[in-house]
Design a protein around this motif. Structure first.
Motif, PDB file in Angstrom:
ATOM      1  N   ILE A   1     -31.629   3.930  13.184  1.00 54.42           N
ATOM      2  CA  ILE A   1     -30.719   5.023  13.545  1.00 54.42           C
ATOM      3  C   ILE A   1     -29.326   4.795  12.944  1.00 54.42           C
ATOM      4  CG2 ILE A   1     -29.480   6.072  15.497  1.00 54.42           C
ATOM      5  CD1 ILE A   1     -32.103   5.352  17.148  1.00 54.42           C
ATOM      6  N   LEU A   2     -28.806   3.586  13.098  1.00 53.44           N
ATOM      7  CA  LEU A   2     -27.434   3.317  12.654  1.00 53.44           C
ATOM      8  C   LEU A   2     -27.335   3.154  11.139  1.00 53.44           C
ATOM      9  CD1 LEU A   2     -26.211   0.990  15.537  1.00 53.44           C
ATOM     10  CD2 LEU A   2     -25.926   3.474  15.287  1.00 53.44           C
ATOM     11  N   THR A   3     -28.375   2.627  10.512  1.00 52.90           N
ATOM     12  CA  THR A   3     -28.386   2.510   9.052  1.00 52.90           C
ATOM     13  C   THR A   3     -28.429   3.900   8.421  1.00 52.90           C
ATOM     14  OG1 THR A   3     -29.450   0.346   9.154  1.00 52.90           O
ATOM     15  CG2 THR A   3     -29.620   1.526   7.080  1.00 52.90           C
ATOM     16  N   ARG A   4     -29.236   4.786   8.989  1.00 51.81           N
ATOM     17  CA  ARG A   4     -29.291   6.170   8.482  1.00 51.81           C
ATOM     18  C   ARG A   4     -27.952   6.883   8.636  1.00 51.81           C
ATOM     19  NH1 ARG A   4     -34.499   9.490   8.210  1.00 51.81           N
ATOM     20  NH2 ARG A   4     -32.815  10.941   7.911  1.00 51.81           N
ATOM     21  N   ALA A   5     -27.154   6.445   9.613  1.00 46.95           N
ATOM     22  CA  ALA A   5     -25.833   7.033   9.824  1.00 46.95           C
ATOM     23  C   ALA A   5     -24.790   6.402   8.900  1.00 46.95           C
ATOM     24  CB  ALA A   5     -25.413   6.886  11.282  1.00 46.95           C
ATOM     25  N   GLY A   6     -25.207   5.396   8.102  1.00 52.28           N
ATOM     26  CA  GLY A   6     -24.315   4.836   7.092  1.00 52.28           C
ATOM     27  C   GLY A   6     -23.722   3.474   7.389  1.00 52.28           C
ATOM     28  N   TRP A   7     -24.098   2.849   8.503  1.00 51.39           N
ATOM     29  CA  TRP A   7     -23.543   1.541   8.830  1.00 51.39           C
ATOM     30  C   TRP A   7     -24.466   0.416   8.376  1.00 51.39           C
ATOM     31  CZ3 TRP A   7     -23.176   5.024  13.270  1.00 51.39           C
ATOM     32  CH2 TRP A   7     -21.900   5.537  13.449  1.00 51.39           C
TER      33      TRP A   7
ATOM     34  N   LYS B   1     -30.338   1.417  28.871  1.00 52.07           N
ATOM     35  CA  LYS B   1     -31.627   1.731  28.253  1.00 52.07           C
ATOM     36  C   LYS B   1     -32.484   2.462  29.271  1.00 52.07           C
ATOM     37  CE  LYS B   1     -31.811  -2.861  26.385  1.00 52.07           C
ATOM     38  NZ  LYS B   1     -32.655  -4.011  26.200  1.00 52.07           N
ATOM     39  N   PRO B   2     -33.248   3.427  28.879  1.00 48.33           N
ATOM     40  CA  PRO B   2     -33.305   4.017  27.537  1.00 48.33           C
ATOM     41  C   PRO B   2     -32.092   4.925  27.321  1.00 48.33           C
ATOM     42  CG  PRO B   2     -34.788   5.192  28.990  1.00 48.33           C
ATOM     43  CD  PRO B   2     -34.200   4.061  29.793  1.00 48.33           C
ATOM     44  N   PHE B   3     -31.681   5.054  26.076  1.00 48.68           N
ATOM     45  CA  PHE B   3     -30.504   5.860  25.764  1.00 48.68           C
ATOM     46  C   PHE B   3     -30.857   6.916  24.722  1.00 48.68           C
ATOM     47  CE2 PHE B   3     -30.388   1.729  23.656  1.00 48.68           C
ATOM     48  CZ  PHE B   3     -30.530   2.107  22.332  1.00 48.68           C
ATOM     49  N   ASP B   4     -30.021   7.916  24.647  1.00 47.01           N
ATOM     50  CA  ASP B   4     -30.188   8.997  23.687  1.00 47.01           C
ATOM     51  C   ASP B   4     -29.615   8.563  22.335  1.00 47.01           C
ATOM     52  OD1 ASP B   4     -30.618  12.088  23.345  1.00 47.01           O
ATOM     53  OD2 ASP B   4     -28.631  11.642  22.502  1.00 47.01           O
ATOM     54  N   ASN B   5     -30.346   8.833  21.259  1.00 49.75           N
ATOM     55  CA  ASN B   5     -29.892   8.433  19.916  1.00 49.75           C
ATOM     56  C   ASN B   5     -28.531   9.020  19.571  1.00 49.75           C
ATOM     57  OD1 ASN B   5     -32.357   7.165  19.774  1.00 49.75           O
ATOM     58  ND2 ASN B   5     -33.248   8.587  18.312  1.00 49.75           N
ATOM     59  N   ASP B   6     -28.293  10.266  19.941  1.00 50.23           N
ATOM     60  CA  ASP B   6     -27.000  10.891  19.659  1.00 50.23           C
ATOM     61  C   ASP B   6     -25.879  10.204  20.420  1.00 50.23           C
ATOM     62  OD1 ASP B   6     -28.092  12.746  17.873  1.00 50.23           O
ATOM     63  OD2 ASP B   6     -28.437  14.224  19.465  1.00 50.23           O
ATOM     64  N   ASP B   7     -26.150   9.794  21.655  1.00 46.44           N
ATOM     65  CA  ASP B   7     -25.142   9.070  22.439  1.00 46.44           C
ATOM     66  C   ASP B   7     -24.816   7.731  21.784  1.00 46.44           C
ATOM     67  OD1 ASP B   7     -25.116  11.128  24.298  1.00 46.44           O
ATOM     68  OD2 ASP B   7     -26.413  10.081  25.735  1.00 46.44           O
ATOM     69  N   LEU B   8     -25.845   7.032  21.296  1.00 50.42           N
ATOM     70  CA  LEU B   8     -25.633   5.763  20.611  1.00 50.42           C
ATOM     71  C   LEU B   8     -24.754   5.958  19.381  1.00 50.42           C
ATOM     72  CD1 LEU B   8     -26.252   2.733  20.058  1.00 50.42           C
ATOM     73  CD2 LEU B   8     -28.270   3.524  18.793  1.00 50.42           C
ATOM     74  N   ARG B   9     -25.103   6.915  18.531  1.00 51.49           N
ATOM     75  CA  ARG B   9     -24.305   7.161  17.316  1.00 51.49           C
ATOM     76  C   ARG B   9     -22.863   7.523  17.655  1.00 51.49           C
ATOM     77  NH1 ARG B   9     -29.257   9.228  15.238  1.00 51.49           N
ATOM     78  NH2 ARG B   9     -28.840  11.216  16.254  1.00 51.49           N
ATOM     79  N   ALA B  10     -22.688   8.376  18.645  1.00 46.76           N
ATOM     80  CA  ALA B  10     -21.340   8.801  19.031  1.00 46.76           C
ATOM     81  C   ALA B  10     -20.521   7.623  19.552  1.00 46.76           C
ATOM     82  CB  ALA B  10     -21.416   9.908  20.082  1.00 46.76           C
ATOM     83  N   MET B  11     -21.137   6.773  20.355  1.00 49.64           N
ATOM     84  CA  MET B  11     -20.427   5.621  20.901  1.00 49.64           C
ATOM     85  C   MET B  11     -20.039   4.646  19.793  1.00 49.64           C
ATOM     86  SD  MET B  11     -21.485   3.388  24.220  1.00 49.64           S
ATOM     87  CE  MET B  11     -21.368   4.833  25.260  1.00 49.64           C
ATOM     88  N   VAL B  12     -20.966   4.371  18.883  1.00 51.15           N
ATOM     89  CA  VAL B  12     -20.678   3.465  17.767  1.00 51.15           C
ATOM     90  C   VAL B  12     -19.586   4.050  16.882  1.00 51.15           C
ATOM     91  CG1 VAL B  12     -21.637   2.458  15.653  1.00 51.15           C
ATOM     92  CG2 VAL B  12     -22.912   2.308  17.806  1.00 51.15           C
ATOM     93  N   ARG B  13     -19.684   5.328  16.589  1.00 49.47           N
ATOM     94  CA  ARG B  13     -18.665   5.999  15.761  1.00 49.47           C
ATOM     95  C   ARG B  13     -17.279   5.840  16.392  1.00 49.47           C
ATOM     96  NH1 ARG B  13     -20.883  10.658  15.772  1.00 49.47           N
ATOM     97  NH2 ARG B  13     -22.264  10.161  14.037  1.00 49.47           N
ATOM     98  N   LYS B  14     -17.202   6.081  17.697  1.00 52.12           N
ATOM     99  CA  LYS B  14     -15.929   5.965  18.417  1.00 52.12           C
ATOM    100  C   LYS B  14     -15.411   4.535  18.373  1.00 52.12           C
ATOM    101  CE  LYS B  14     -13.906   6.646  22.973  1.00 52.12           C
ATOM    102  NZ  LYS B  14     -14.162   7.013  24.362  1.00 52.12           N
ATOM    103  N   MET B  15     -16.299   3.558  18.577  1.00 50.16           N
ATOM    104  CA  MET B  15     -15.876   2.169  18.615  1.00 50.16           C
ATOM    105  C   MET B  15     -15.466   1.632  17.247  1.00 50.16           C
ATOM    106  SD  MET B  15     -18.519   0.627  21.439  1.00 50.16           S
ATOM    107  CE  MET B  15     -17.599  -0.897  21.714  1.00 50.16           C
ATOM    108  N   LEU B  16     -16.011   2.205  16.189  1.00 50.22           N
ATOM    109  CA  LEU B  16     -15.670   1.744  14.837  1.00 50.22           C
ATOM    110  C   LEU B  16     -14.551   2.551  14.180  1.00 50.22           C
ATOM    111  CD1 LEU B  16     -19.161   0.855  13.354  1.00 50.22           C
ATOM    112  CD2 LEU B  16     -17.347  -0.708  14.053  1.00 50.22           C
ATOM    113  N   SER B  17     -14.060   3.578  14.869  1.00 44.08           N
ATOM    114  CA  SER B  17     -13.005   4.403  14.261  1.00 44.08           C
ATOM    115  C   SER B  17     -11.636   3.778  14.405  1.00 44.08           C
ATOM    116  CB  SER B  17     -12.989   5.799  14.884  1.00 44.08           C
ATOM    117  OG  SER B  17     -12.645   5.737  16.240  1.00 44.08           O
TER     118      SER B  17
END
Length: 119
Positions: free
Chosen positions: A21-27, A103-119
């Motif tokens: 999921i996160l690699t496909r998002a570019g990380w 867990k279990p978590f929503d993929n969109d929630d994971l991406r959004a949280m990671v995006r926020k934490m890495l911004s």
């Protein structure tokens, strides 16, 4: 190039799914499967974000996080940490983590949280 995310997770299916999921998002994501040696891996790889499972073999995520927060290197001590937990099992570690995802978590929630934490 600095590693974006180091994930320490012992459940292979979850770890591989999150990496996908996160690699496909570019990380750039690397995985480690247990708590043993985690601090040394964190020091060596120096990721921008640590995704840390609470329940790990050999050493808990809570122990790893507590040691990380007390590290003499201020960059490591302040590293953003996303803690993964089974529902209702956060305990004291949740206060030291920058964010907690059950867990279990929503993929969109994971991406959004990671995006926020890495911004």
């Amino acid at each position: 190039m600095q590693l974006d995310i180091l994930m320490i997770e012992d459940e292979v299916n979850i770890a591989e799914a999150v990496r996908f999921i996160l690699t496909r998002a570019g990380w750039r994501v690397d995985l480690h499967g247990d708590g043993d040696g985690a601090i040394q891996i964190i020091r060596t790889q120096r990721p921008r974000l640590l995704i840390l499972d609470l329940m790990l073999p050999n050493r808990s995520g809570a122990e790893i996080l507590a040691e990380l927060r007390q590290d003499a290197d201020p960059e490591l001590a302040a590293m953003p940490v996303l803690m993964l937990t089974a529902r209702g099992q956060v305990g004291d570690a949740g206060g030291q983590a920058d964010a907690v995802l059950s867990k279990p978590f929503d993929n969109d929630d994971l991406r959004a949280m990671v995006r926020k934490m890495l911004s």
